[in-house]
Structure formats: structure tokens, C-alpha cells
Enzyme design. Structure first.
Site, PDB file in Angstrom:
ATOM      1  N   ASP A  10      54.009  87.979  40.467  1.00 50.57           N
ATOM      2  CA  ASP A  10      53.895  89.167  39.640  1.00 50.57           C
ATOM      3  C   ASP A  10      54.772  88.914  38.409  1.00 50.57           C
ATOM      4  OD1 ASP A  10      53.571  92.026  38.940  1.00 50.57           O
ATOM      5  OD2 ASP A  10      55.683  92.137  39.526  1.00 50.57           O
ATOM      6  N   ASP A  12      55.992  91.806  35.561  1.00 50.21           N
ATOM      7  CA  ASP A  12      56.946  92.874  35.252  1.00 50.21           C
ATOM      8  C   ASP A  12      57.686  93.317  36.516  1.00 50.21           C
ATOM      9  OD1 ASP A  12      56.282  93.165  32.445  1.00 50.21           O
ATOM     10  OD2 ASP A  12      54.393  94.056  33.114  1.00 50.21           O
ATOM     11  N   ASP A 172      57.539  92.536  43.316  1.00 46.43           N
ATOM     12  CA  ASP A 172      58.578  93.555  43.515  1.00 46.43           C
ATOM     13  C   ASP A 172      58.042  94.884  43.982  1.00 46.43           C
ATOM     14  OD1 ASP A 172      57.424  93.994  40.841  1.00 46.43           O
ATOM     15  OD2 ASP A 172      58.978  95.520  40.641  1.00 46.43           O
TER      16      ASP A 172
END
Length: 224
Positions: A10, A12, A172
């Protein structure tokens, strides 16, 4: 001979911390319609989704035309901020670039990204940080259903030819973990992003970049 493995990141909240400009662009989008901006935690909890899904979550009471204008306002504001701030619009988390470079130096490891960013946004981030040639597959929200649909991971696997048992998603948010699970690959959750690590239910949780390599080795060896 070691079979290749694929590490899908991922962006951001995992590799880069773009929350300053995300929050500012979101504030601009809501202000343009005279609407109250949702709390910071609520905005960040949806990072990783496609923009239509994000605004459906945050402004679902508004009509589709209003949400479309808000998306356009958000994109314009974010582009202006990115131009003003350059690479500092989305700075790397400490240790992230070094971790990428170490993995890229392994002959049996391929790197990919699966992000809720647009293709243009991802390309500009890669250009700003000098990451050209690092990722063997770039999957964005422009070309696939929003996370947690597994389409981005499936496309990365097809593009690189790596078996599911040798692939790991690093992210995240629970959207990353659920996407990985739906695609049948392992997941690593990071403890510094936009959603609490305790709620991710990933196969492994790391709290610094030093923990990435052993977690990857353990998961890909276990699954090989």
C-alpha cells in the site's frame, strides 16, 4: 533455485505519510459545498479506498452530483498542494526507502504497489521520489474496484507470474488485509499508519521497518 516472491505495498499510510495534504484537500472539498468537515480520525480511517467510496462514506447523505463535485474539488486541491510541496507532499516514513532498496536488491524479490490513489497520483509520487523502475507492477483505483476487492492483487500476480503462496501484502488498514485475504495471499500490517494495528487482523504486525524482512521470510517460507 529460489522461486520469485512478490511484496505488494500500500502507499498512503504505509510507505508515505500524506495525511497533511489529504486532510487539507478534504477540507477544501467540503468547504466548496458549504459542508462541515468530518473529524480527522474519520477521514483518515477511509484512506486507501477509492475516492468514490471515500466520499460515499463521508458524504453519503449528499446526492451523487454533489459527491462528484466534491471529488473534483478534492483532486484539484490535492494537485495544487502536491505541486506546492513537491516530494514533501508525501514524505517517506523513516526507513521506508531503505527497506524498498534492500528488497529491490534481492534477485528473487519483486515489488509492487496496490493503492487507492489514481494512476496520475501514483505516477507523480514515483517521479517525485525517484522510484522509477523499482516496482514491477503498479495497481491503482483507476483500473480496479476499490479495496478490499482483490482485483488489484490478482492483477499484480498475473503481471509478475508469482504464485499466491509466494506473495505478501503490506499495508496499514483493514482494507489491505481484507483484500489480501480475499486474494488468498498473506498480509503484514504496519503499526505506524492511519488505522490502529490492533484492529488489522493481519498475519503479522510490524512496528518498524526492521521487522519487515524477517516477517516476509517467515511468511513466504511457511507458504512455499
Amino acid at each position: 533455485m529460489t522461486e520469485p516472491r512478490l511484496v505488494i505495498f500500500d502507499v498512503d499510510g504505509t510507505l508515505v505519510d500524506s495525511q497533511r495534504d489529504i486532510l487539507a484537500a478534504m477540507a477544501a472539498a467540503f468547504a466548496a459545498e458549504g459542508l462541515a468537515v468530518p473529524p480527522r480520525e474519520r477521514v483518515l480511517s477511509g484512506v486507501g479506498l477509492s475516492l468514490p467510496e471515500t466520499f460515499l462514506r463521508l458524504a453519503g447523505a449528499q446526492g451523487q452530483d454533489v459527491r462528484a463535485r466534491m471529488i473534483a474539488s478534492y483532486c484539484a486541491a490535492y494537485a495544487d498542494l502536491r505541486q506546492a510541496h513537491g516530494a514533501e507532499s508525501s514524505p517517506f516514513y523513516p526507513g521506508a526507502r531503505a527497506a524498498l532498496d534492500r528488497l529491490a536488491g534481492e534477485p528473487f524479490t519483486l515489488l509492487a504497489v496496490a493503492t487507492g490513489k489514481s494512476r496520475r497520483g501514483l505516477d507523480r509520487l514515483i517521479e517525485a521520489h525517484g522510484l522509477e523502475g523499482l516496482f514491477h507492477s503498479r495497481q491503482t483505483a483507476d483500473d480496479h474496484p476499490s479495496k478490499p476487492h482483490p482485483a488489484m492483487i490478482r492483477a499484480a500476480l498475473d503481471e509478475t507470474g508469482v504464485a499466491r503462496a509466494r506473495a505478501v501484502m503490506v499495508g496499514d488498514t483493514r482494507f489491505d488485509v481484507e483484500m489480501a485475504r480475499a486474494a488468498g495471499i498473506a498480509s503484514i500490517g504496519v503499526g505506524w499508519g492511519y488505522q490502529p494495528a490492533a484492529g488489522l487482523s493481519a498475519d503479522r504486525i510490524i512496528h518498524d521497518w526492521a521487522g519487515l524482512a524477517p516477517a516476509l521470510d517467515e511468511l513466504t517460507e511457511t507458504n512455499s
